[in-house]
Scaffold this motif. Structure first.
Motif, PDB file in Angstrom:
ATOM      1  N   THR A  23      25.071  10.880 -15.055  1.00  0.00           N
ATOM      2  CA  THR A  23      24.716  11.696 -16.222  1.00  0.00           C
ATOM      3  C   THR A  23      23.506  12.566 -15.931  1.00  0.00           C
ATOM      4  O   THR A  23      23.465  13.750 -16.288  1.00  0.00           O
ATOM      5  CB  THR A  23      24.431  10.793 -17.436  1.00  0.00           C
ATOM      6  N   ASP A  24      22.532  12.004 -15.231  1.00  0.00           N
ATOM      7  CA  ASP A  24      21.331  12.774 -14.914  1.00  0.00           C
ATOM      8  C   ASP A  24      21.631  13.906 -13.933  1.00  0.00           C
ATOM      9  O   ASP A  24      21.014  14.977 -13.995  1.00  0.00           O
ATOM     10  CB  ASP A  24      20.246  11.856 -14.353  1.00  0.00           C
ATOM     11  N   LYS A  52      21.944  18.800 -22.369  1.00  0.00           N
ATOM     12  CA  LYS A  52      20.781  19.678 -22.319  1.00  0.00           C
ATOM     13  C   LYS A  52      19.515  18.865 -22.073  1.00  0.00           C
ATOM     14  O   LYS A  52      19.370  17.734 -22.523  1.00  0.00           O
ATOM     15  CB  LYS A  52      20.651  20.460 -23.625  1.00  0.00           C
ATOM     16  N   ILE A  53      18.617  19.466 -21.340  1.00  0.00           N
ATOM     17  CA  ILE A  53      17.365  18.808 -21.016  1.00  0.00           C
ATOM     18  C   ILE A  53      16.225  19.774 -21.297  1.00  0.00           C
ATOM     19  O   ILE A  53      16.317  20.970 -20.987  1.00  0.00           O
ATOM     20  CB  ILE A  53      17.332  18.358 -19.538  1.00  0.00           C
ATOM     21  N   LYS A  54      15.172  19.278 -21.901  1.00  0.00           N
ATOM     22  CA  LYS A  54      14.029  20.111 -22.220  1.00  0.00           C
ATOM     23  C   LYS A  54      13.211  20.376 -20.959  1.00  0.00           C
ATOM     24  O   LYS A  54      13.158  19.546 -20.053  1.00  0.00           O
ATOM     25  CB  LYS A  54      13.168  19.426 -23.278  1.00  0.00           C
ATOM     26  N   ASN A  55      12.566  21.522 -20.924  1.00  0.00           N
ATOM     27  CA  ASN A  55      11.771  21.902 -19.750  1.00  0.00           C
ATOM     28  C   ASN A  55      10.731  20.848 -19.408  1.00  0.00           C
ATOM     29  O   ASN A  55      10.491  20.558 -18.234  1.00  0.00           O
ATOM     30  CB  ASN A  55      11.089  23.245 -19.987  1.00  0.00           C
ATOM     31  N   LYS A  56      10.121  20.250 -20.410  1.00  0.00           N
ATOM     32  CA  LYS A  56       9.046  19.288 -20.164  1.00  0.00           C
ATOM     33  C   LYS A  56       9.562  18.002 -19.509  1.00  0.00           C
ATOM     34  O   LYS A  56       8.788  17.258 -18.890  1.00  0.00           O
ATOM     35  CB  LYS A  56       8.319  18.964 -21.466  1.00  0.00           C
ATOM     36  N   ASP A  57      10.856  17.713 -19.675  1.00  0.00           N
ATOM     37  CA  ASP A  57      11.435  16.499 -19.084  1.00  0.00           C
ATOM     38  C   ASP A  57      12.039  16.748 -17.703  1.00  0.00           C
ATOM     39  O   ASP A  57      12.456  15.801 -17.028  1.00  0.00           O
ATOM     40  CB  ASP A  57      12.532  15.943 -20.001  1.00  0.00           C
ATOM     41  N   ASP A  59      10.824  17.865 -14.741  1.00  0.00           N
ATOM     42  CA  ASP A  59      10.113  17.395 -13.544  1.00  0.00           C
ATOM     43  C   ASP A  59      10.338  15.910 -13.300  1.00  0.00           C
ATOM     44  O   ASP A  59      10.562  15.476 -12.161  1.00  0.00           O
ATOM     45  CB  ASP A  59       8.617  17.692 -13.669  1.00  0.00           C
ATOM     46  N   ALA A  60      10.276  15.103 -14.368  1.00  0.00           N
ATOM     47  CA  ALA A  60      10.460  13.654 -14.213  1.00  0.00           C
ATOM     48  C   ALA A  60      11.879  13.343 -13.738  1.00  0.00           C
ATOM     49  O   ALA A  60      12.086  12.499 -12.850  1.00  0.00           O
ATOM     50  CB  ALA A  60      10.168  12.955 -15.534  1.00  0.00           C
ATOM     51  N   ILE A  65      15.572  11.690  -9.295  1.00  0.00           N
ATOM     52  CA  ILE A  65      16.803  11.876  -8.524  1.00  0.00           C
ATOM     53  C   ILE A  65      16.481  12.058  -7.043  1.00  0.00           C
ATOM     54  O   ILE A  65      17.126  11.461  -6.172  1.00  0.00           O
ATOM     55  CB  ILE A  65      17.601  13.079  -9.065  1.00  0.00           C
ATOM     56  N   SER A  66      15.496  12.868  -6.729  1.00  0.00           N
ATOM     57  CA  SER A  66      15.104  13.096  -5.325  1.00  0.00           C
ATOM     58  C   SER A  66      14.684  11.808  -4.656  1.00  0.00           C
ATOM     59  O   SER A  66      15.100  11.494  -3.532  1.00  0.00           O
ATOM     60  CB  SER A  66      13.971  14.121  -5.250  1.00  0.00           C
TER      61      SER A  66
END
Length: 621
Positions: A23-24, A52-57, A59-60, A65-66
């Motif tokens: 999902t991520d 949908k993902i907010k810009n603030k979320d 980076d985390a 994932i990386s």
């Protein structure tokens, strides 16, 4: 995260739930896709709003994932290429933009996405470049209430820029109204590079039937080329370029993604350049033009994944550093392996002080890349022992261990021919090629006959098998014919050689007494041919022989004795003078070892062993 190490194998465990990871990954792709304001298909519907993902979320999510896919414990410092065998939708991750430590993966290495572990274990020999390309560009789209395709003016310029680099005989273009589904399907199997500069759509719920490449047509029913239709083709494409949006997506399952890319791979394509999200038309045209120029013009003969990495590095440095433009593209398909290593034929001289013979043979072996002369103390490793009789200038070939005389040759060119044939036999005997699309099988059928082709009876093969299951024949008594079967899904041409116990080779089928034209050597899928007009009889010596069959996309011909012809005009003395004057001999033979290595590049090999015996050892005894 924990790891355990067993012989350099790591087992990684993580708190990341599998479904949560998938999902991520969808969220990550959706984030990159929605950063591009120039959406090119309305009402696509392949990624629901809940992703949908907010810009603030971001980076985390990105860092998690990386770190999960590239944990520090694996230590990627010394790698130059990463092969990813995905499960679920892991293959759709924007790997180029993921980070290893503080660097993008693409800055450290190239990568490719393999469809399975098996595809890595059965990698084809390298065949970069192409012979002829088909470009499908700028179709006239059949918009309706559900689908509203924006025009792609950049694709015409994109293809024009690329084809301007090519000779006219190297490509064909289907554009606008000509770029129909009917026209494309009619000719796509005839090209080894396919380039689709159009819209693509991937459906996660019904990926085989509702995903498609959009082509020209009157309505959507006759203009959408689906994965189910693609995978039924018999492609010989080295590279398929899908310069369209979301061609790398599809339905998730444990073996990876089902969709357009997998369909092209099933149909026979080696590599597919795919995209993961909607890309701006002009940006895509720029990056694809750069890729194609790098792929076809670089003198280093780059593979697709190497060319893509070079272009991404250049693009993000000189054009646009934002990964939403360059990280969408990945190569689907296992990397090639270079199989161009030399044949290591080991030779020893019975008289090491014969410097003239040493220098002549050394030069010949070096030019043909078929081996070397061993030092005297390494004679036990030799495969052939050679002596020159200076009294009559003959050349004696012996078995190094028993010193049994194998051949007495009357000239140096005959000696070179023998070495060349022996090297061919060694290479071909060891060659094992398995193409996923073609499969050859053959056998010898014992027969009785009255000397004509009109009274031929096939006998029971069981009566010719030893206790170990080896097929046996008796000289001046037994006759056989050949049965060849295509058990694969693509047509092929076959040729069979015979390798005797000394490593010498000869053409078995076709041969000088039983020639076949190309149509007769062509075996269609599921077809069996029995060659009743060519029967074989046998003579001593008594030995075990190997029949080696080759199935290839192009017809090949083994001569009766695969001898090198470049030495025919030179005596031993003349050849020695050439060496002493440091002149380079012209390589005039047409079937040298490099060509042999290309014979089964895209083919399939099959072996059949049989024995010539004084008396058959019946399985019934």
């Amino acid at each position: 995260m924990k790891n355990s190490e067993i012989e350099n194998t790591y087992v990684i465990t993580t708190e990341y739930d599998k479904d949560e990871l998938m999902t991520d990954l969808d969220k990550l792709n959706y984030y990159f896709a929605t950063q591009n304001s120039n959406a090119i298909i309305n009402n696509r519907g392949s990624l629901p709003n809940k992703l949908k993902i907010k810009n603030k979320d971001f980076d985390a999510l990105y860092n998690r994932i990386s770190e999960t896919l590239f944990p520090e414990v694996l230590n990627f410092k010394n790698l130059d290429h990463l092969i990813i065998v995905p499960s679920g939708n892991v293959g759709t991750a924007p790997f180029a933009a993921l980070k290893i430590g503080d660097q993008y993966l693409i800055d450290k290495m190239s990568y490719s996405i393999a469809p399975s572990i098996g595809s890595i274990l059965n990698i084809n020999k390298e065949r970069n470049g192409f012979n002829k390309a088909l470009f499908i560009t700028n179709p006239i789209f059949p918009n309706d209430d559900k689908w509203n395709f924006a025009e792609l003016p950049g694709t015409a310029e994109e293809v024009h820029t690329i084809t301007s680099l090519l000779n006219e005989d190297k490509y064909n273009i289907l554009k606008e109204g000509e770029a129909s589904k009917k026209n494309t399907e009619a000719i796509m199997e005839n090209y080894d590079l396919l380039y689709f500069a159009t819209h693509g759509y991937s459906d996660v719920n019904n990926p085989l039937d509702d995903s498609f490449i959009a082509l020209s047509g009157n309505d959507v029913s006759n203009s959408f080329l689906t994965p189910r239709e693609i995978q039924e083709k018999n492609l010989n494409a080295r590279l398929v370029i899908l310069s369209a949006c979301q061609t790398g997506l599809g339905g998730k399952h444990d073996g990876g993604i089902i969709g357009l890319t997998r369909a092209f791979q099933i149909a026979g394509a080696d590599h597919i350049l795919m995209s993961l999200w909607n890309i701006d038309d002009a940006e895509t045209a720029t990056l694809m033009s750069m890729f194609f120029k790098e792929y076809i013009n670089n003198k280093s003969n780059l593979s697709p994944h190497q060319a893509l990495r070079n272009v991404i590095l250049k693009y993000k440095k000189e054009v646009n550093p934002d990964p939403k433009y360059w990280a969408a593209f990945s190569i689907f398909g296992a990397p090639y392996v270079d199989t161009s290593t030399d044949i290591a034929l080991n030779i020893s001289l019975q008289e090491p002080d014969d410097i003239k013979l040493h220098n002549a043979i050394t030069r010949y072996l070096h030019e043909k890349k078929i081996g070397t002369i061993l030092e005297p103390d390494k004679r036990h490793l030799a495969e052939l022992l050679i002596k020159r009789n200076t009294a009559n200038n003959t050349f004696i070939i012996k078995d190094p261990q028993s010193e049994e005389i194998l051949k007495v040759l009357n000239s140096f060119d005959d000696t070179c021919n023998y070495l060349f044939s022996f090297a061919q036999g060694k290479f071909l005997k060891n060659l094992q090629i398995k193409n996923k699309n073609i499969e050859l099988e053959f056998e010898l059928l014992p027969i009785s006959h009255d000397g004509t082709y009109n009274d031929l009876v096939v006998l029971d093969t069981k009566d010719y098998l030893s206790k170990n299951g080896l097929f046996q024949v008796v000289p001046n008594n037994d006759s056989v014919i050949l049965k060849v079967t295509n058990k694969g899904r693509q047509a092929f041409y076959f040729s069979i050689i015979e390798i005797n116990s000394h490593g010498e080779i000869a053409a078995f089928m076709p041969n000088d007494d039983c020639s076949l034209n190309d149509d007769e050597k062509l075996i269609l899928p599921s077809e069996t041919k029995v060659f009743e007009n060519c029967y074989f009889e046998f003579a001593p010596p008594y030995e075990t022989l190997t029949l080696k069959g080759f199935a290839t996309y192009k017809p090949i011909n083994f001569r009766g004795k695969n001898y090198d012809t470049s030495m025919k005009s030179l005596s031993f003395e003349e050849y020695s003078k050439k060496i002493n004057s440091n002149n380079t001999l012209k390589k005039s033979n047409k079937q040298n070892t490099n060509e042999l290595k290309e014979i089964a590049t895209e083919g399939y090999t099959y072996e059949f062993e049989y024995q010539i015996v004084k008396e058959k050892e019946s399985i019934k005894d």
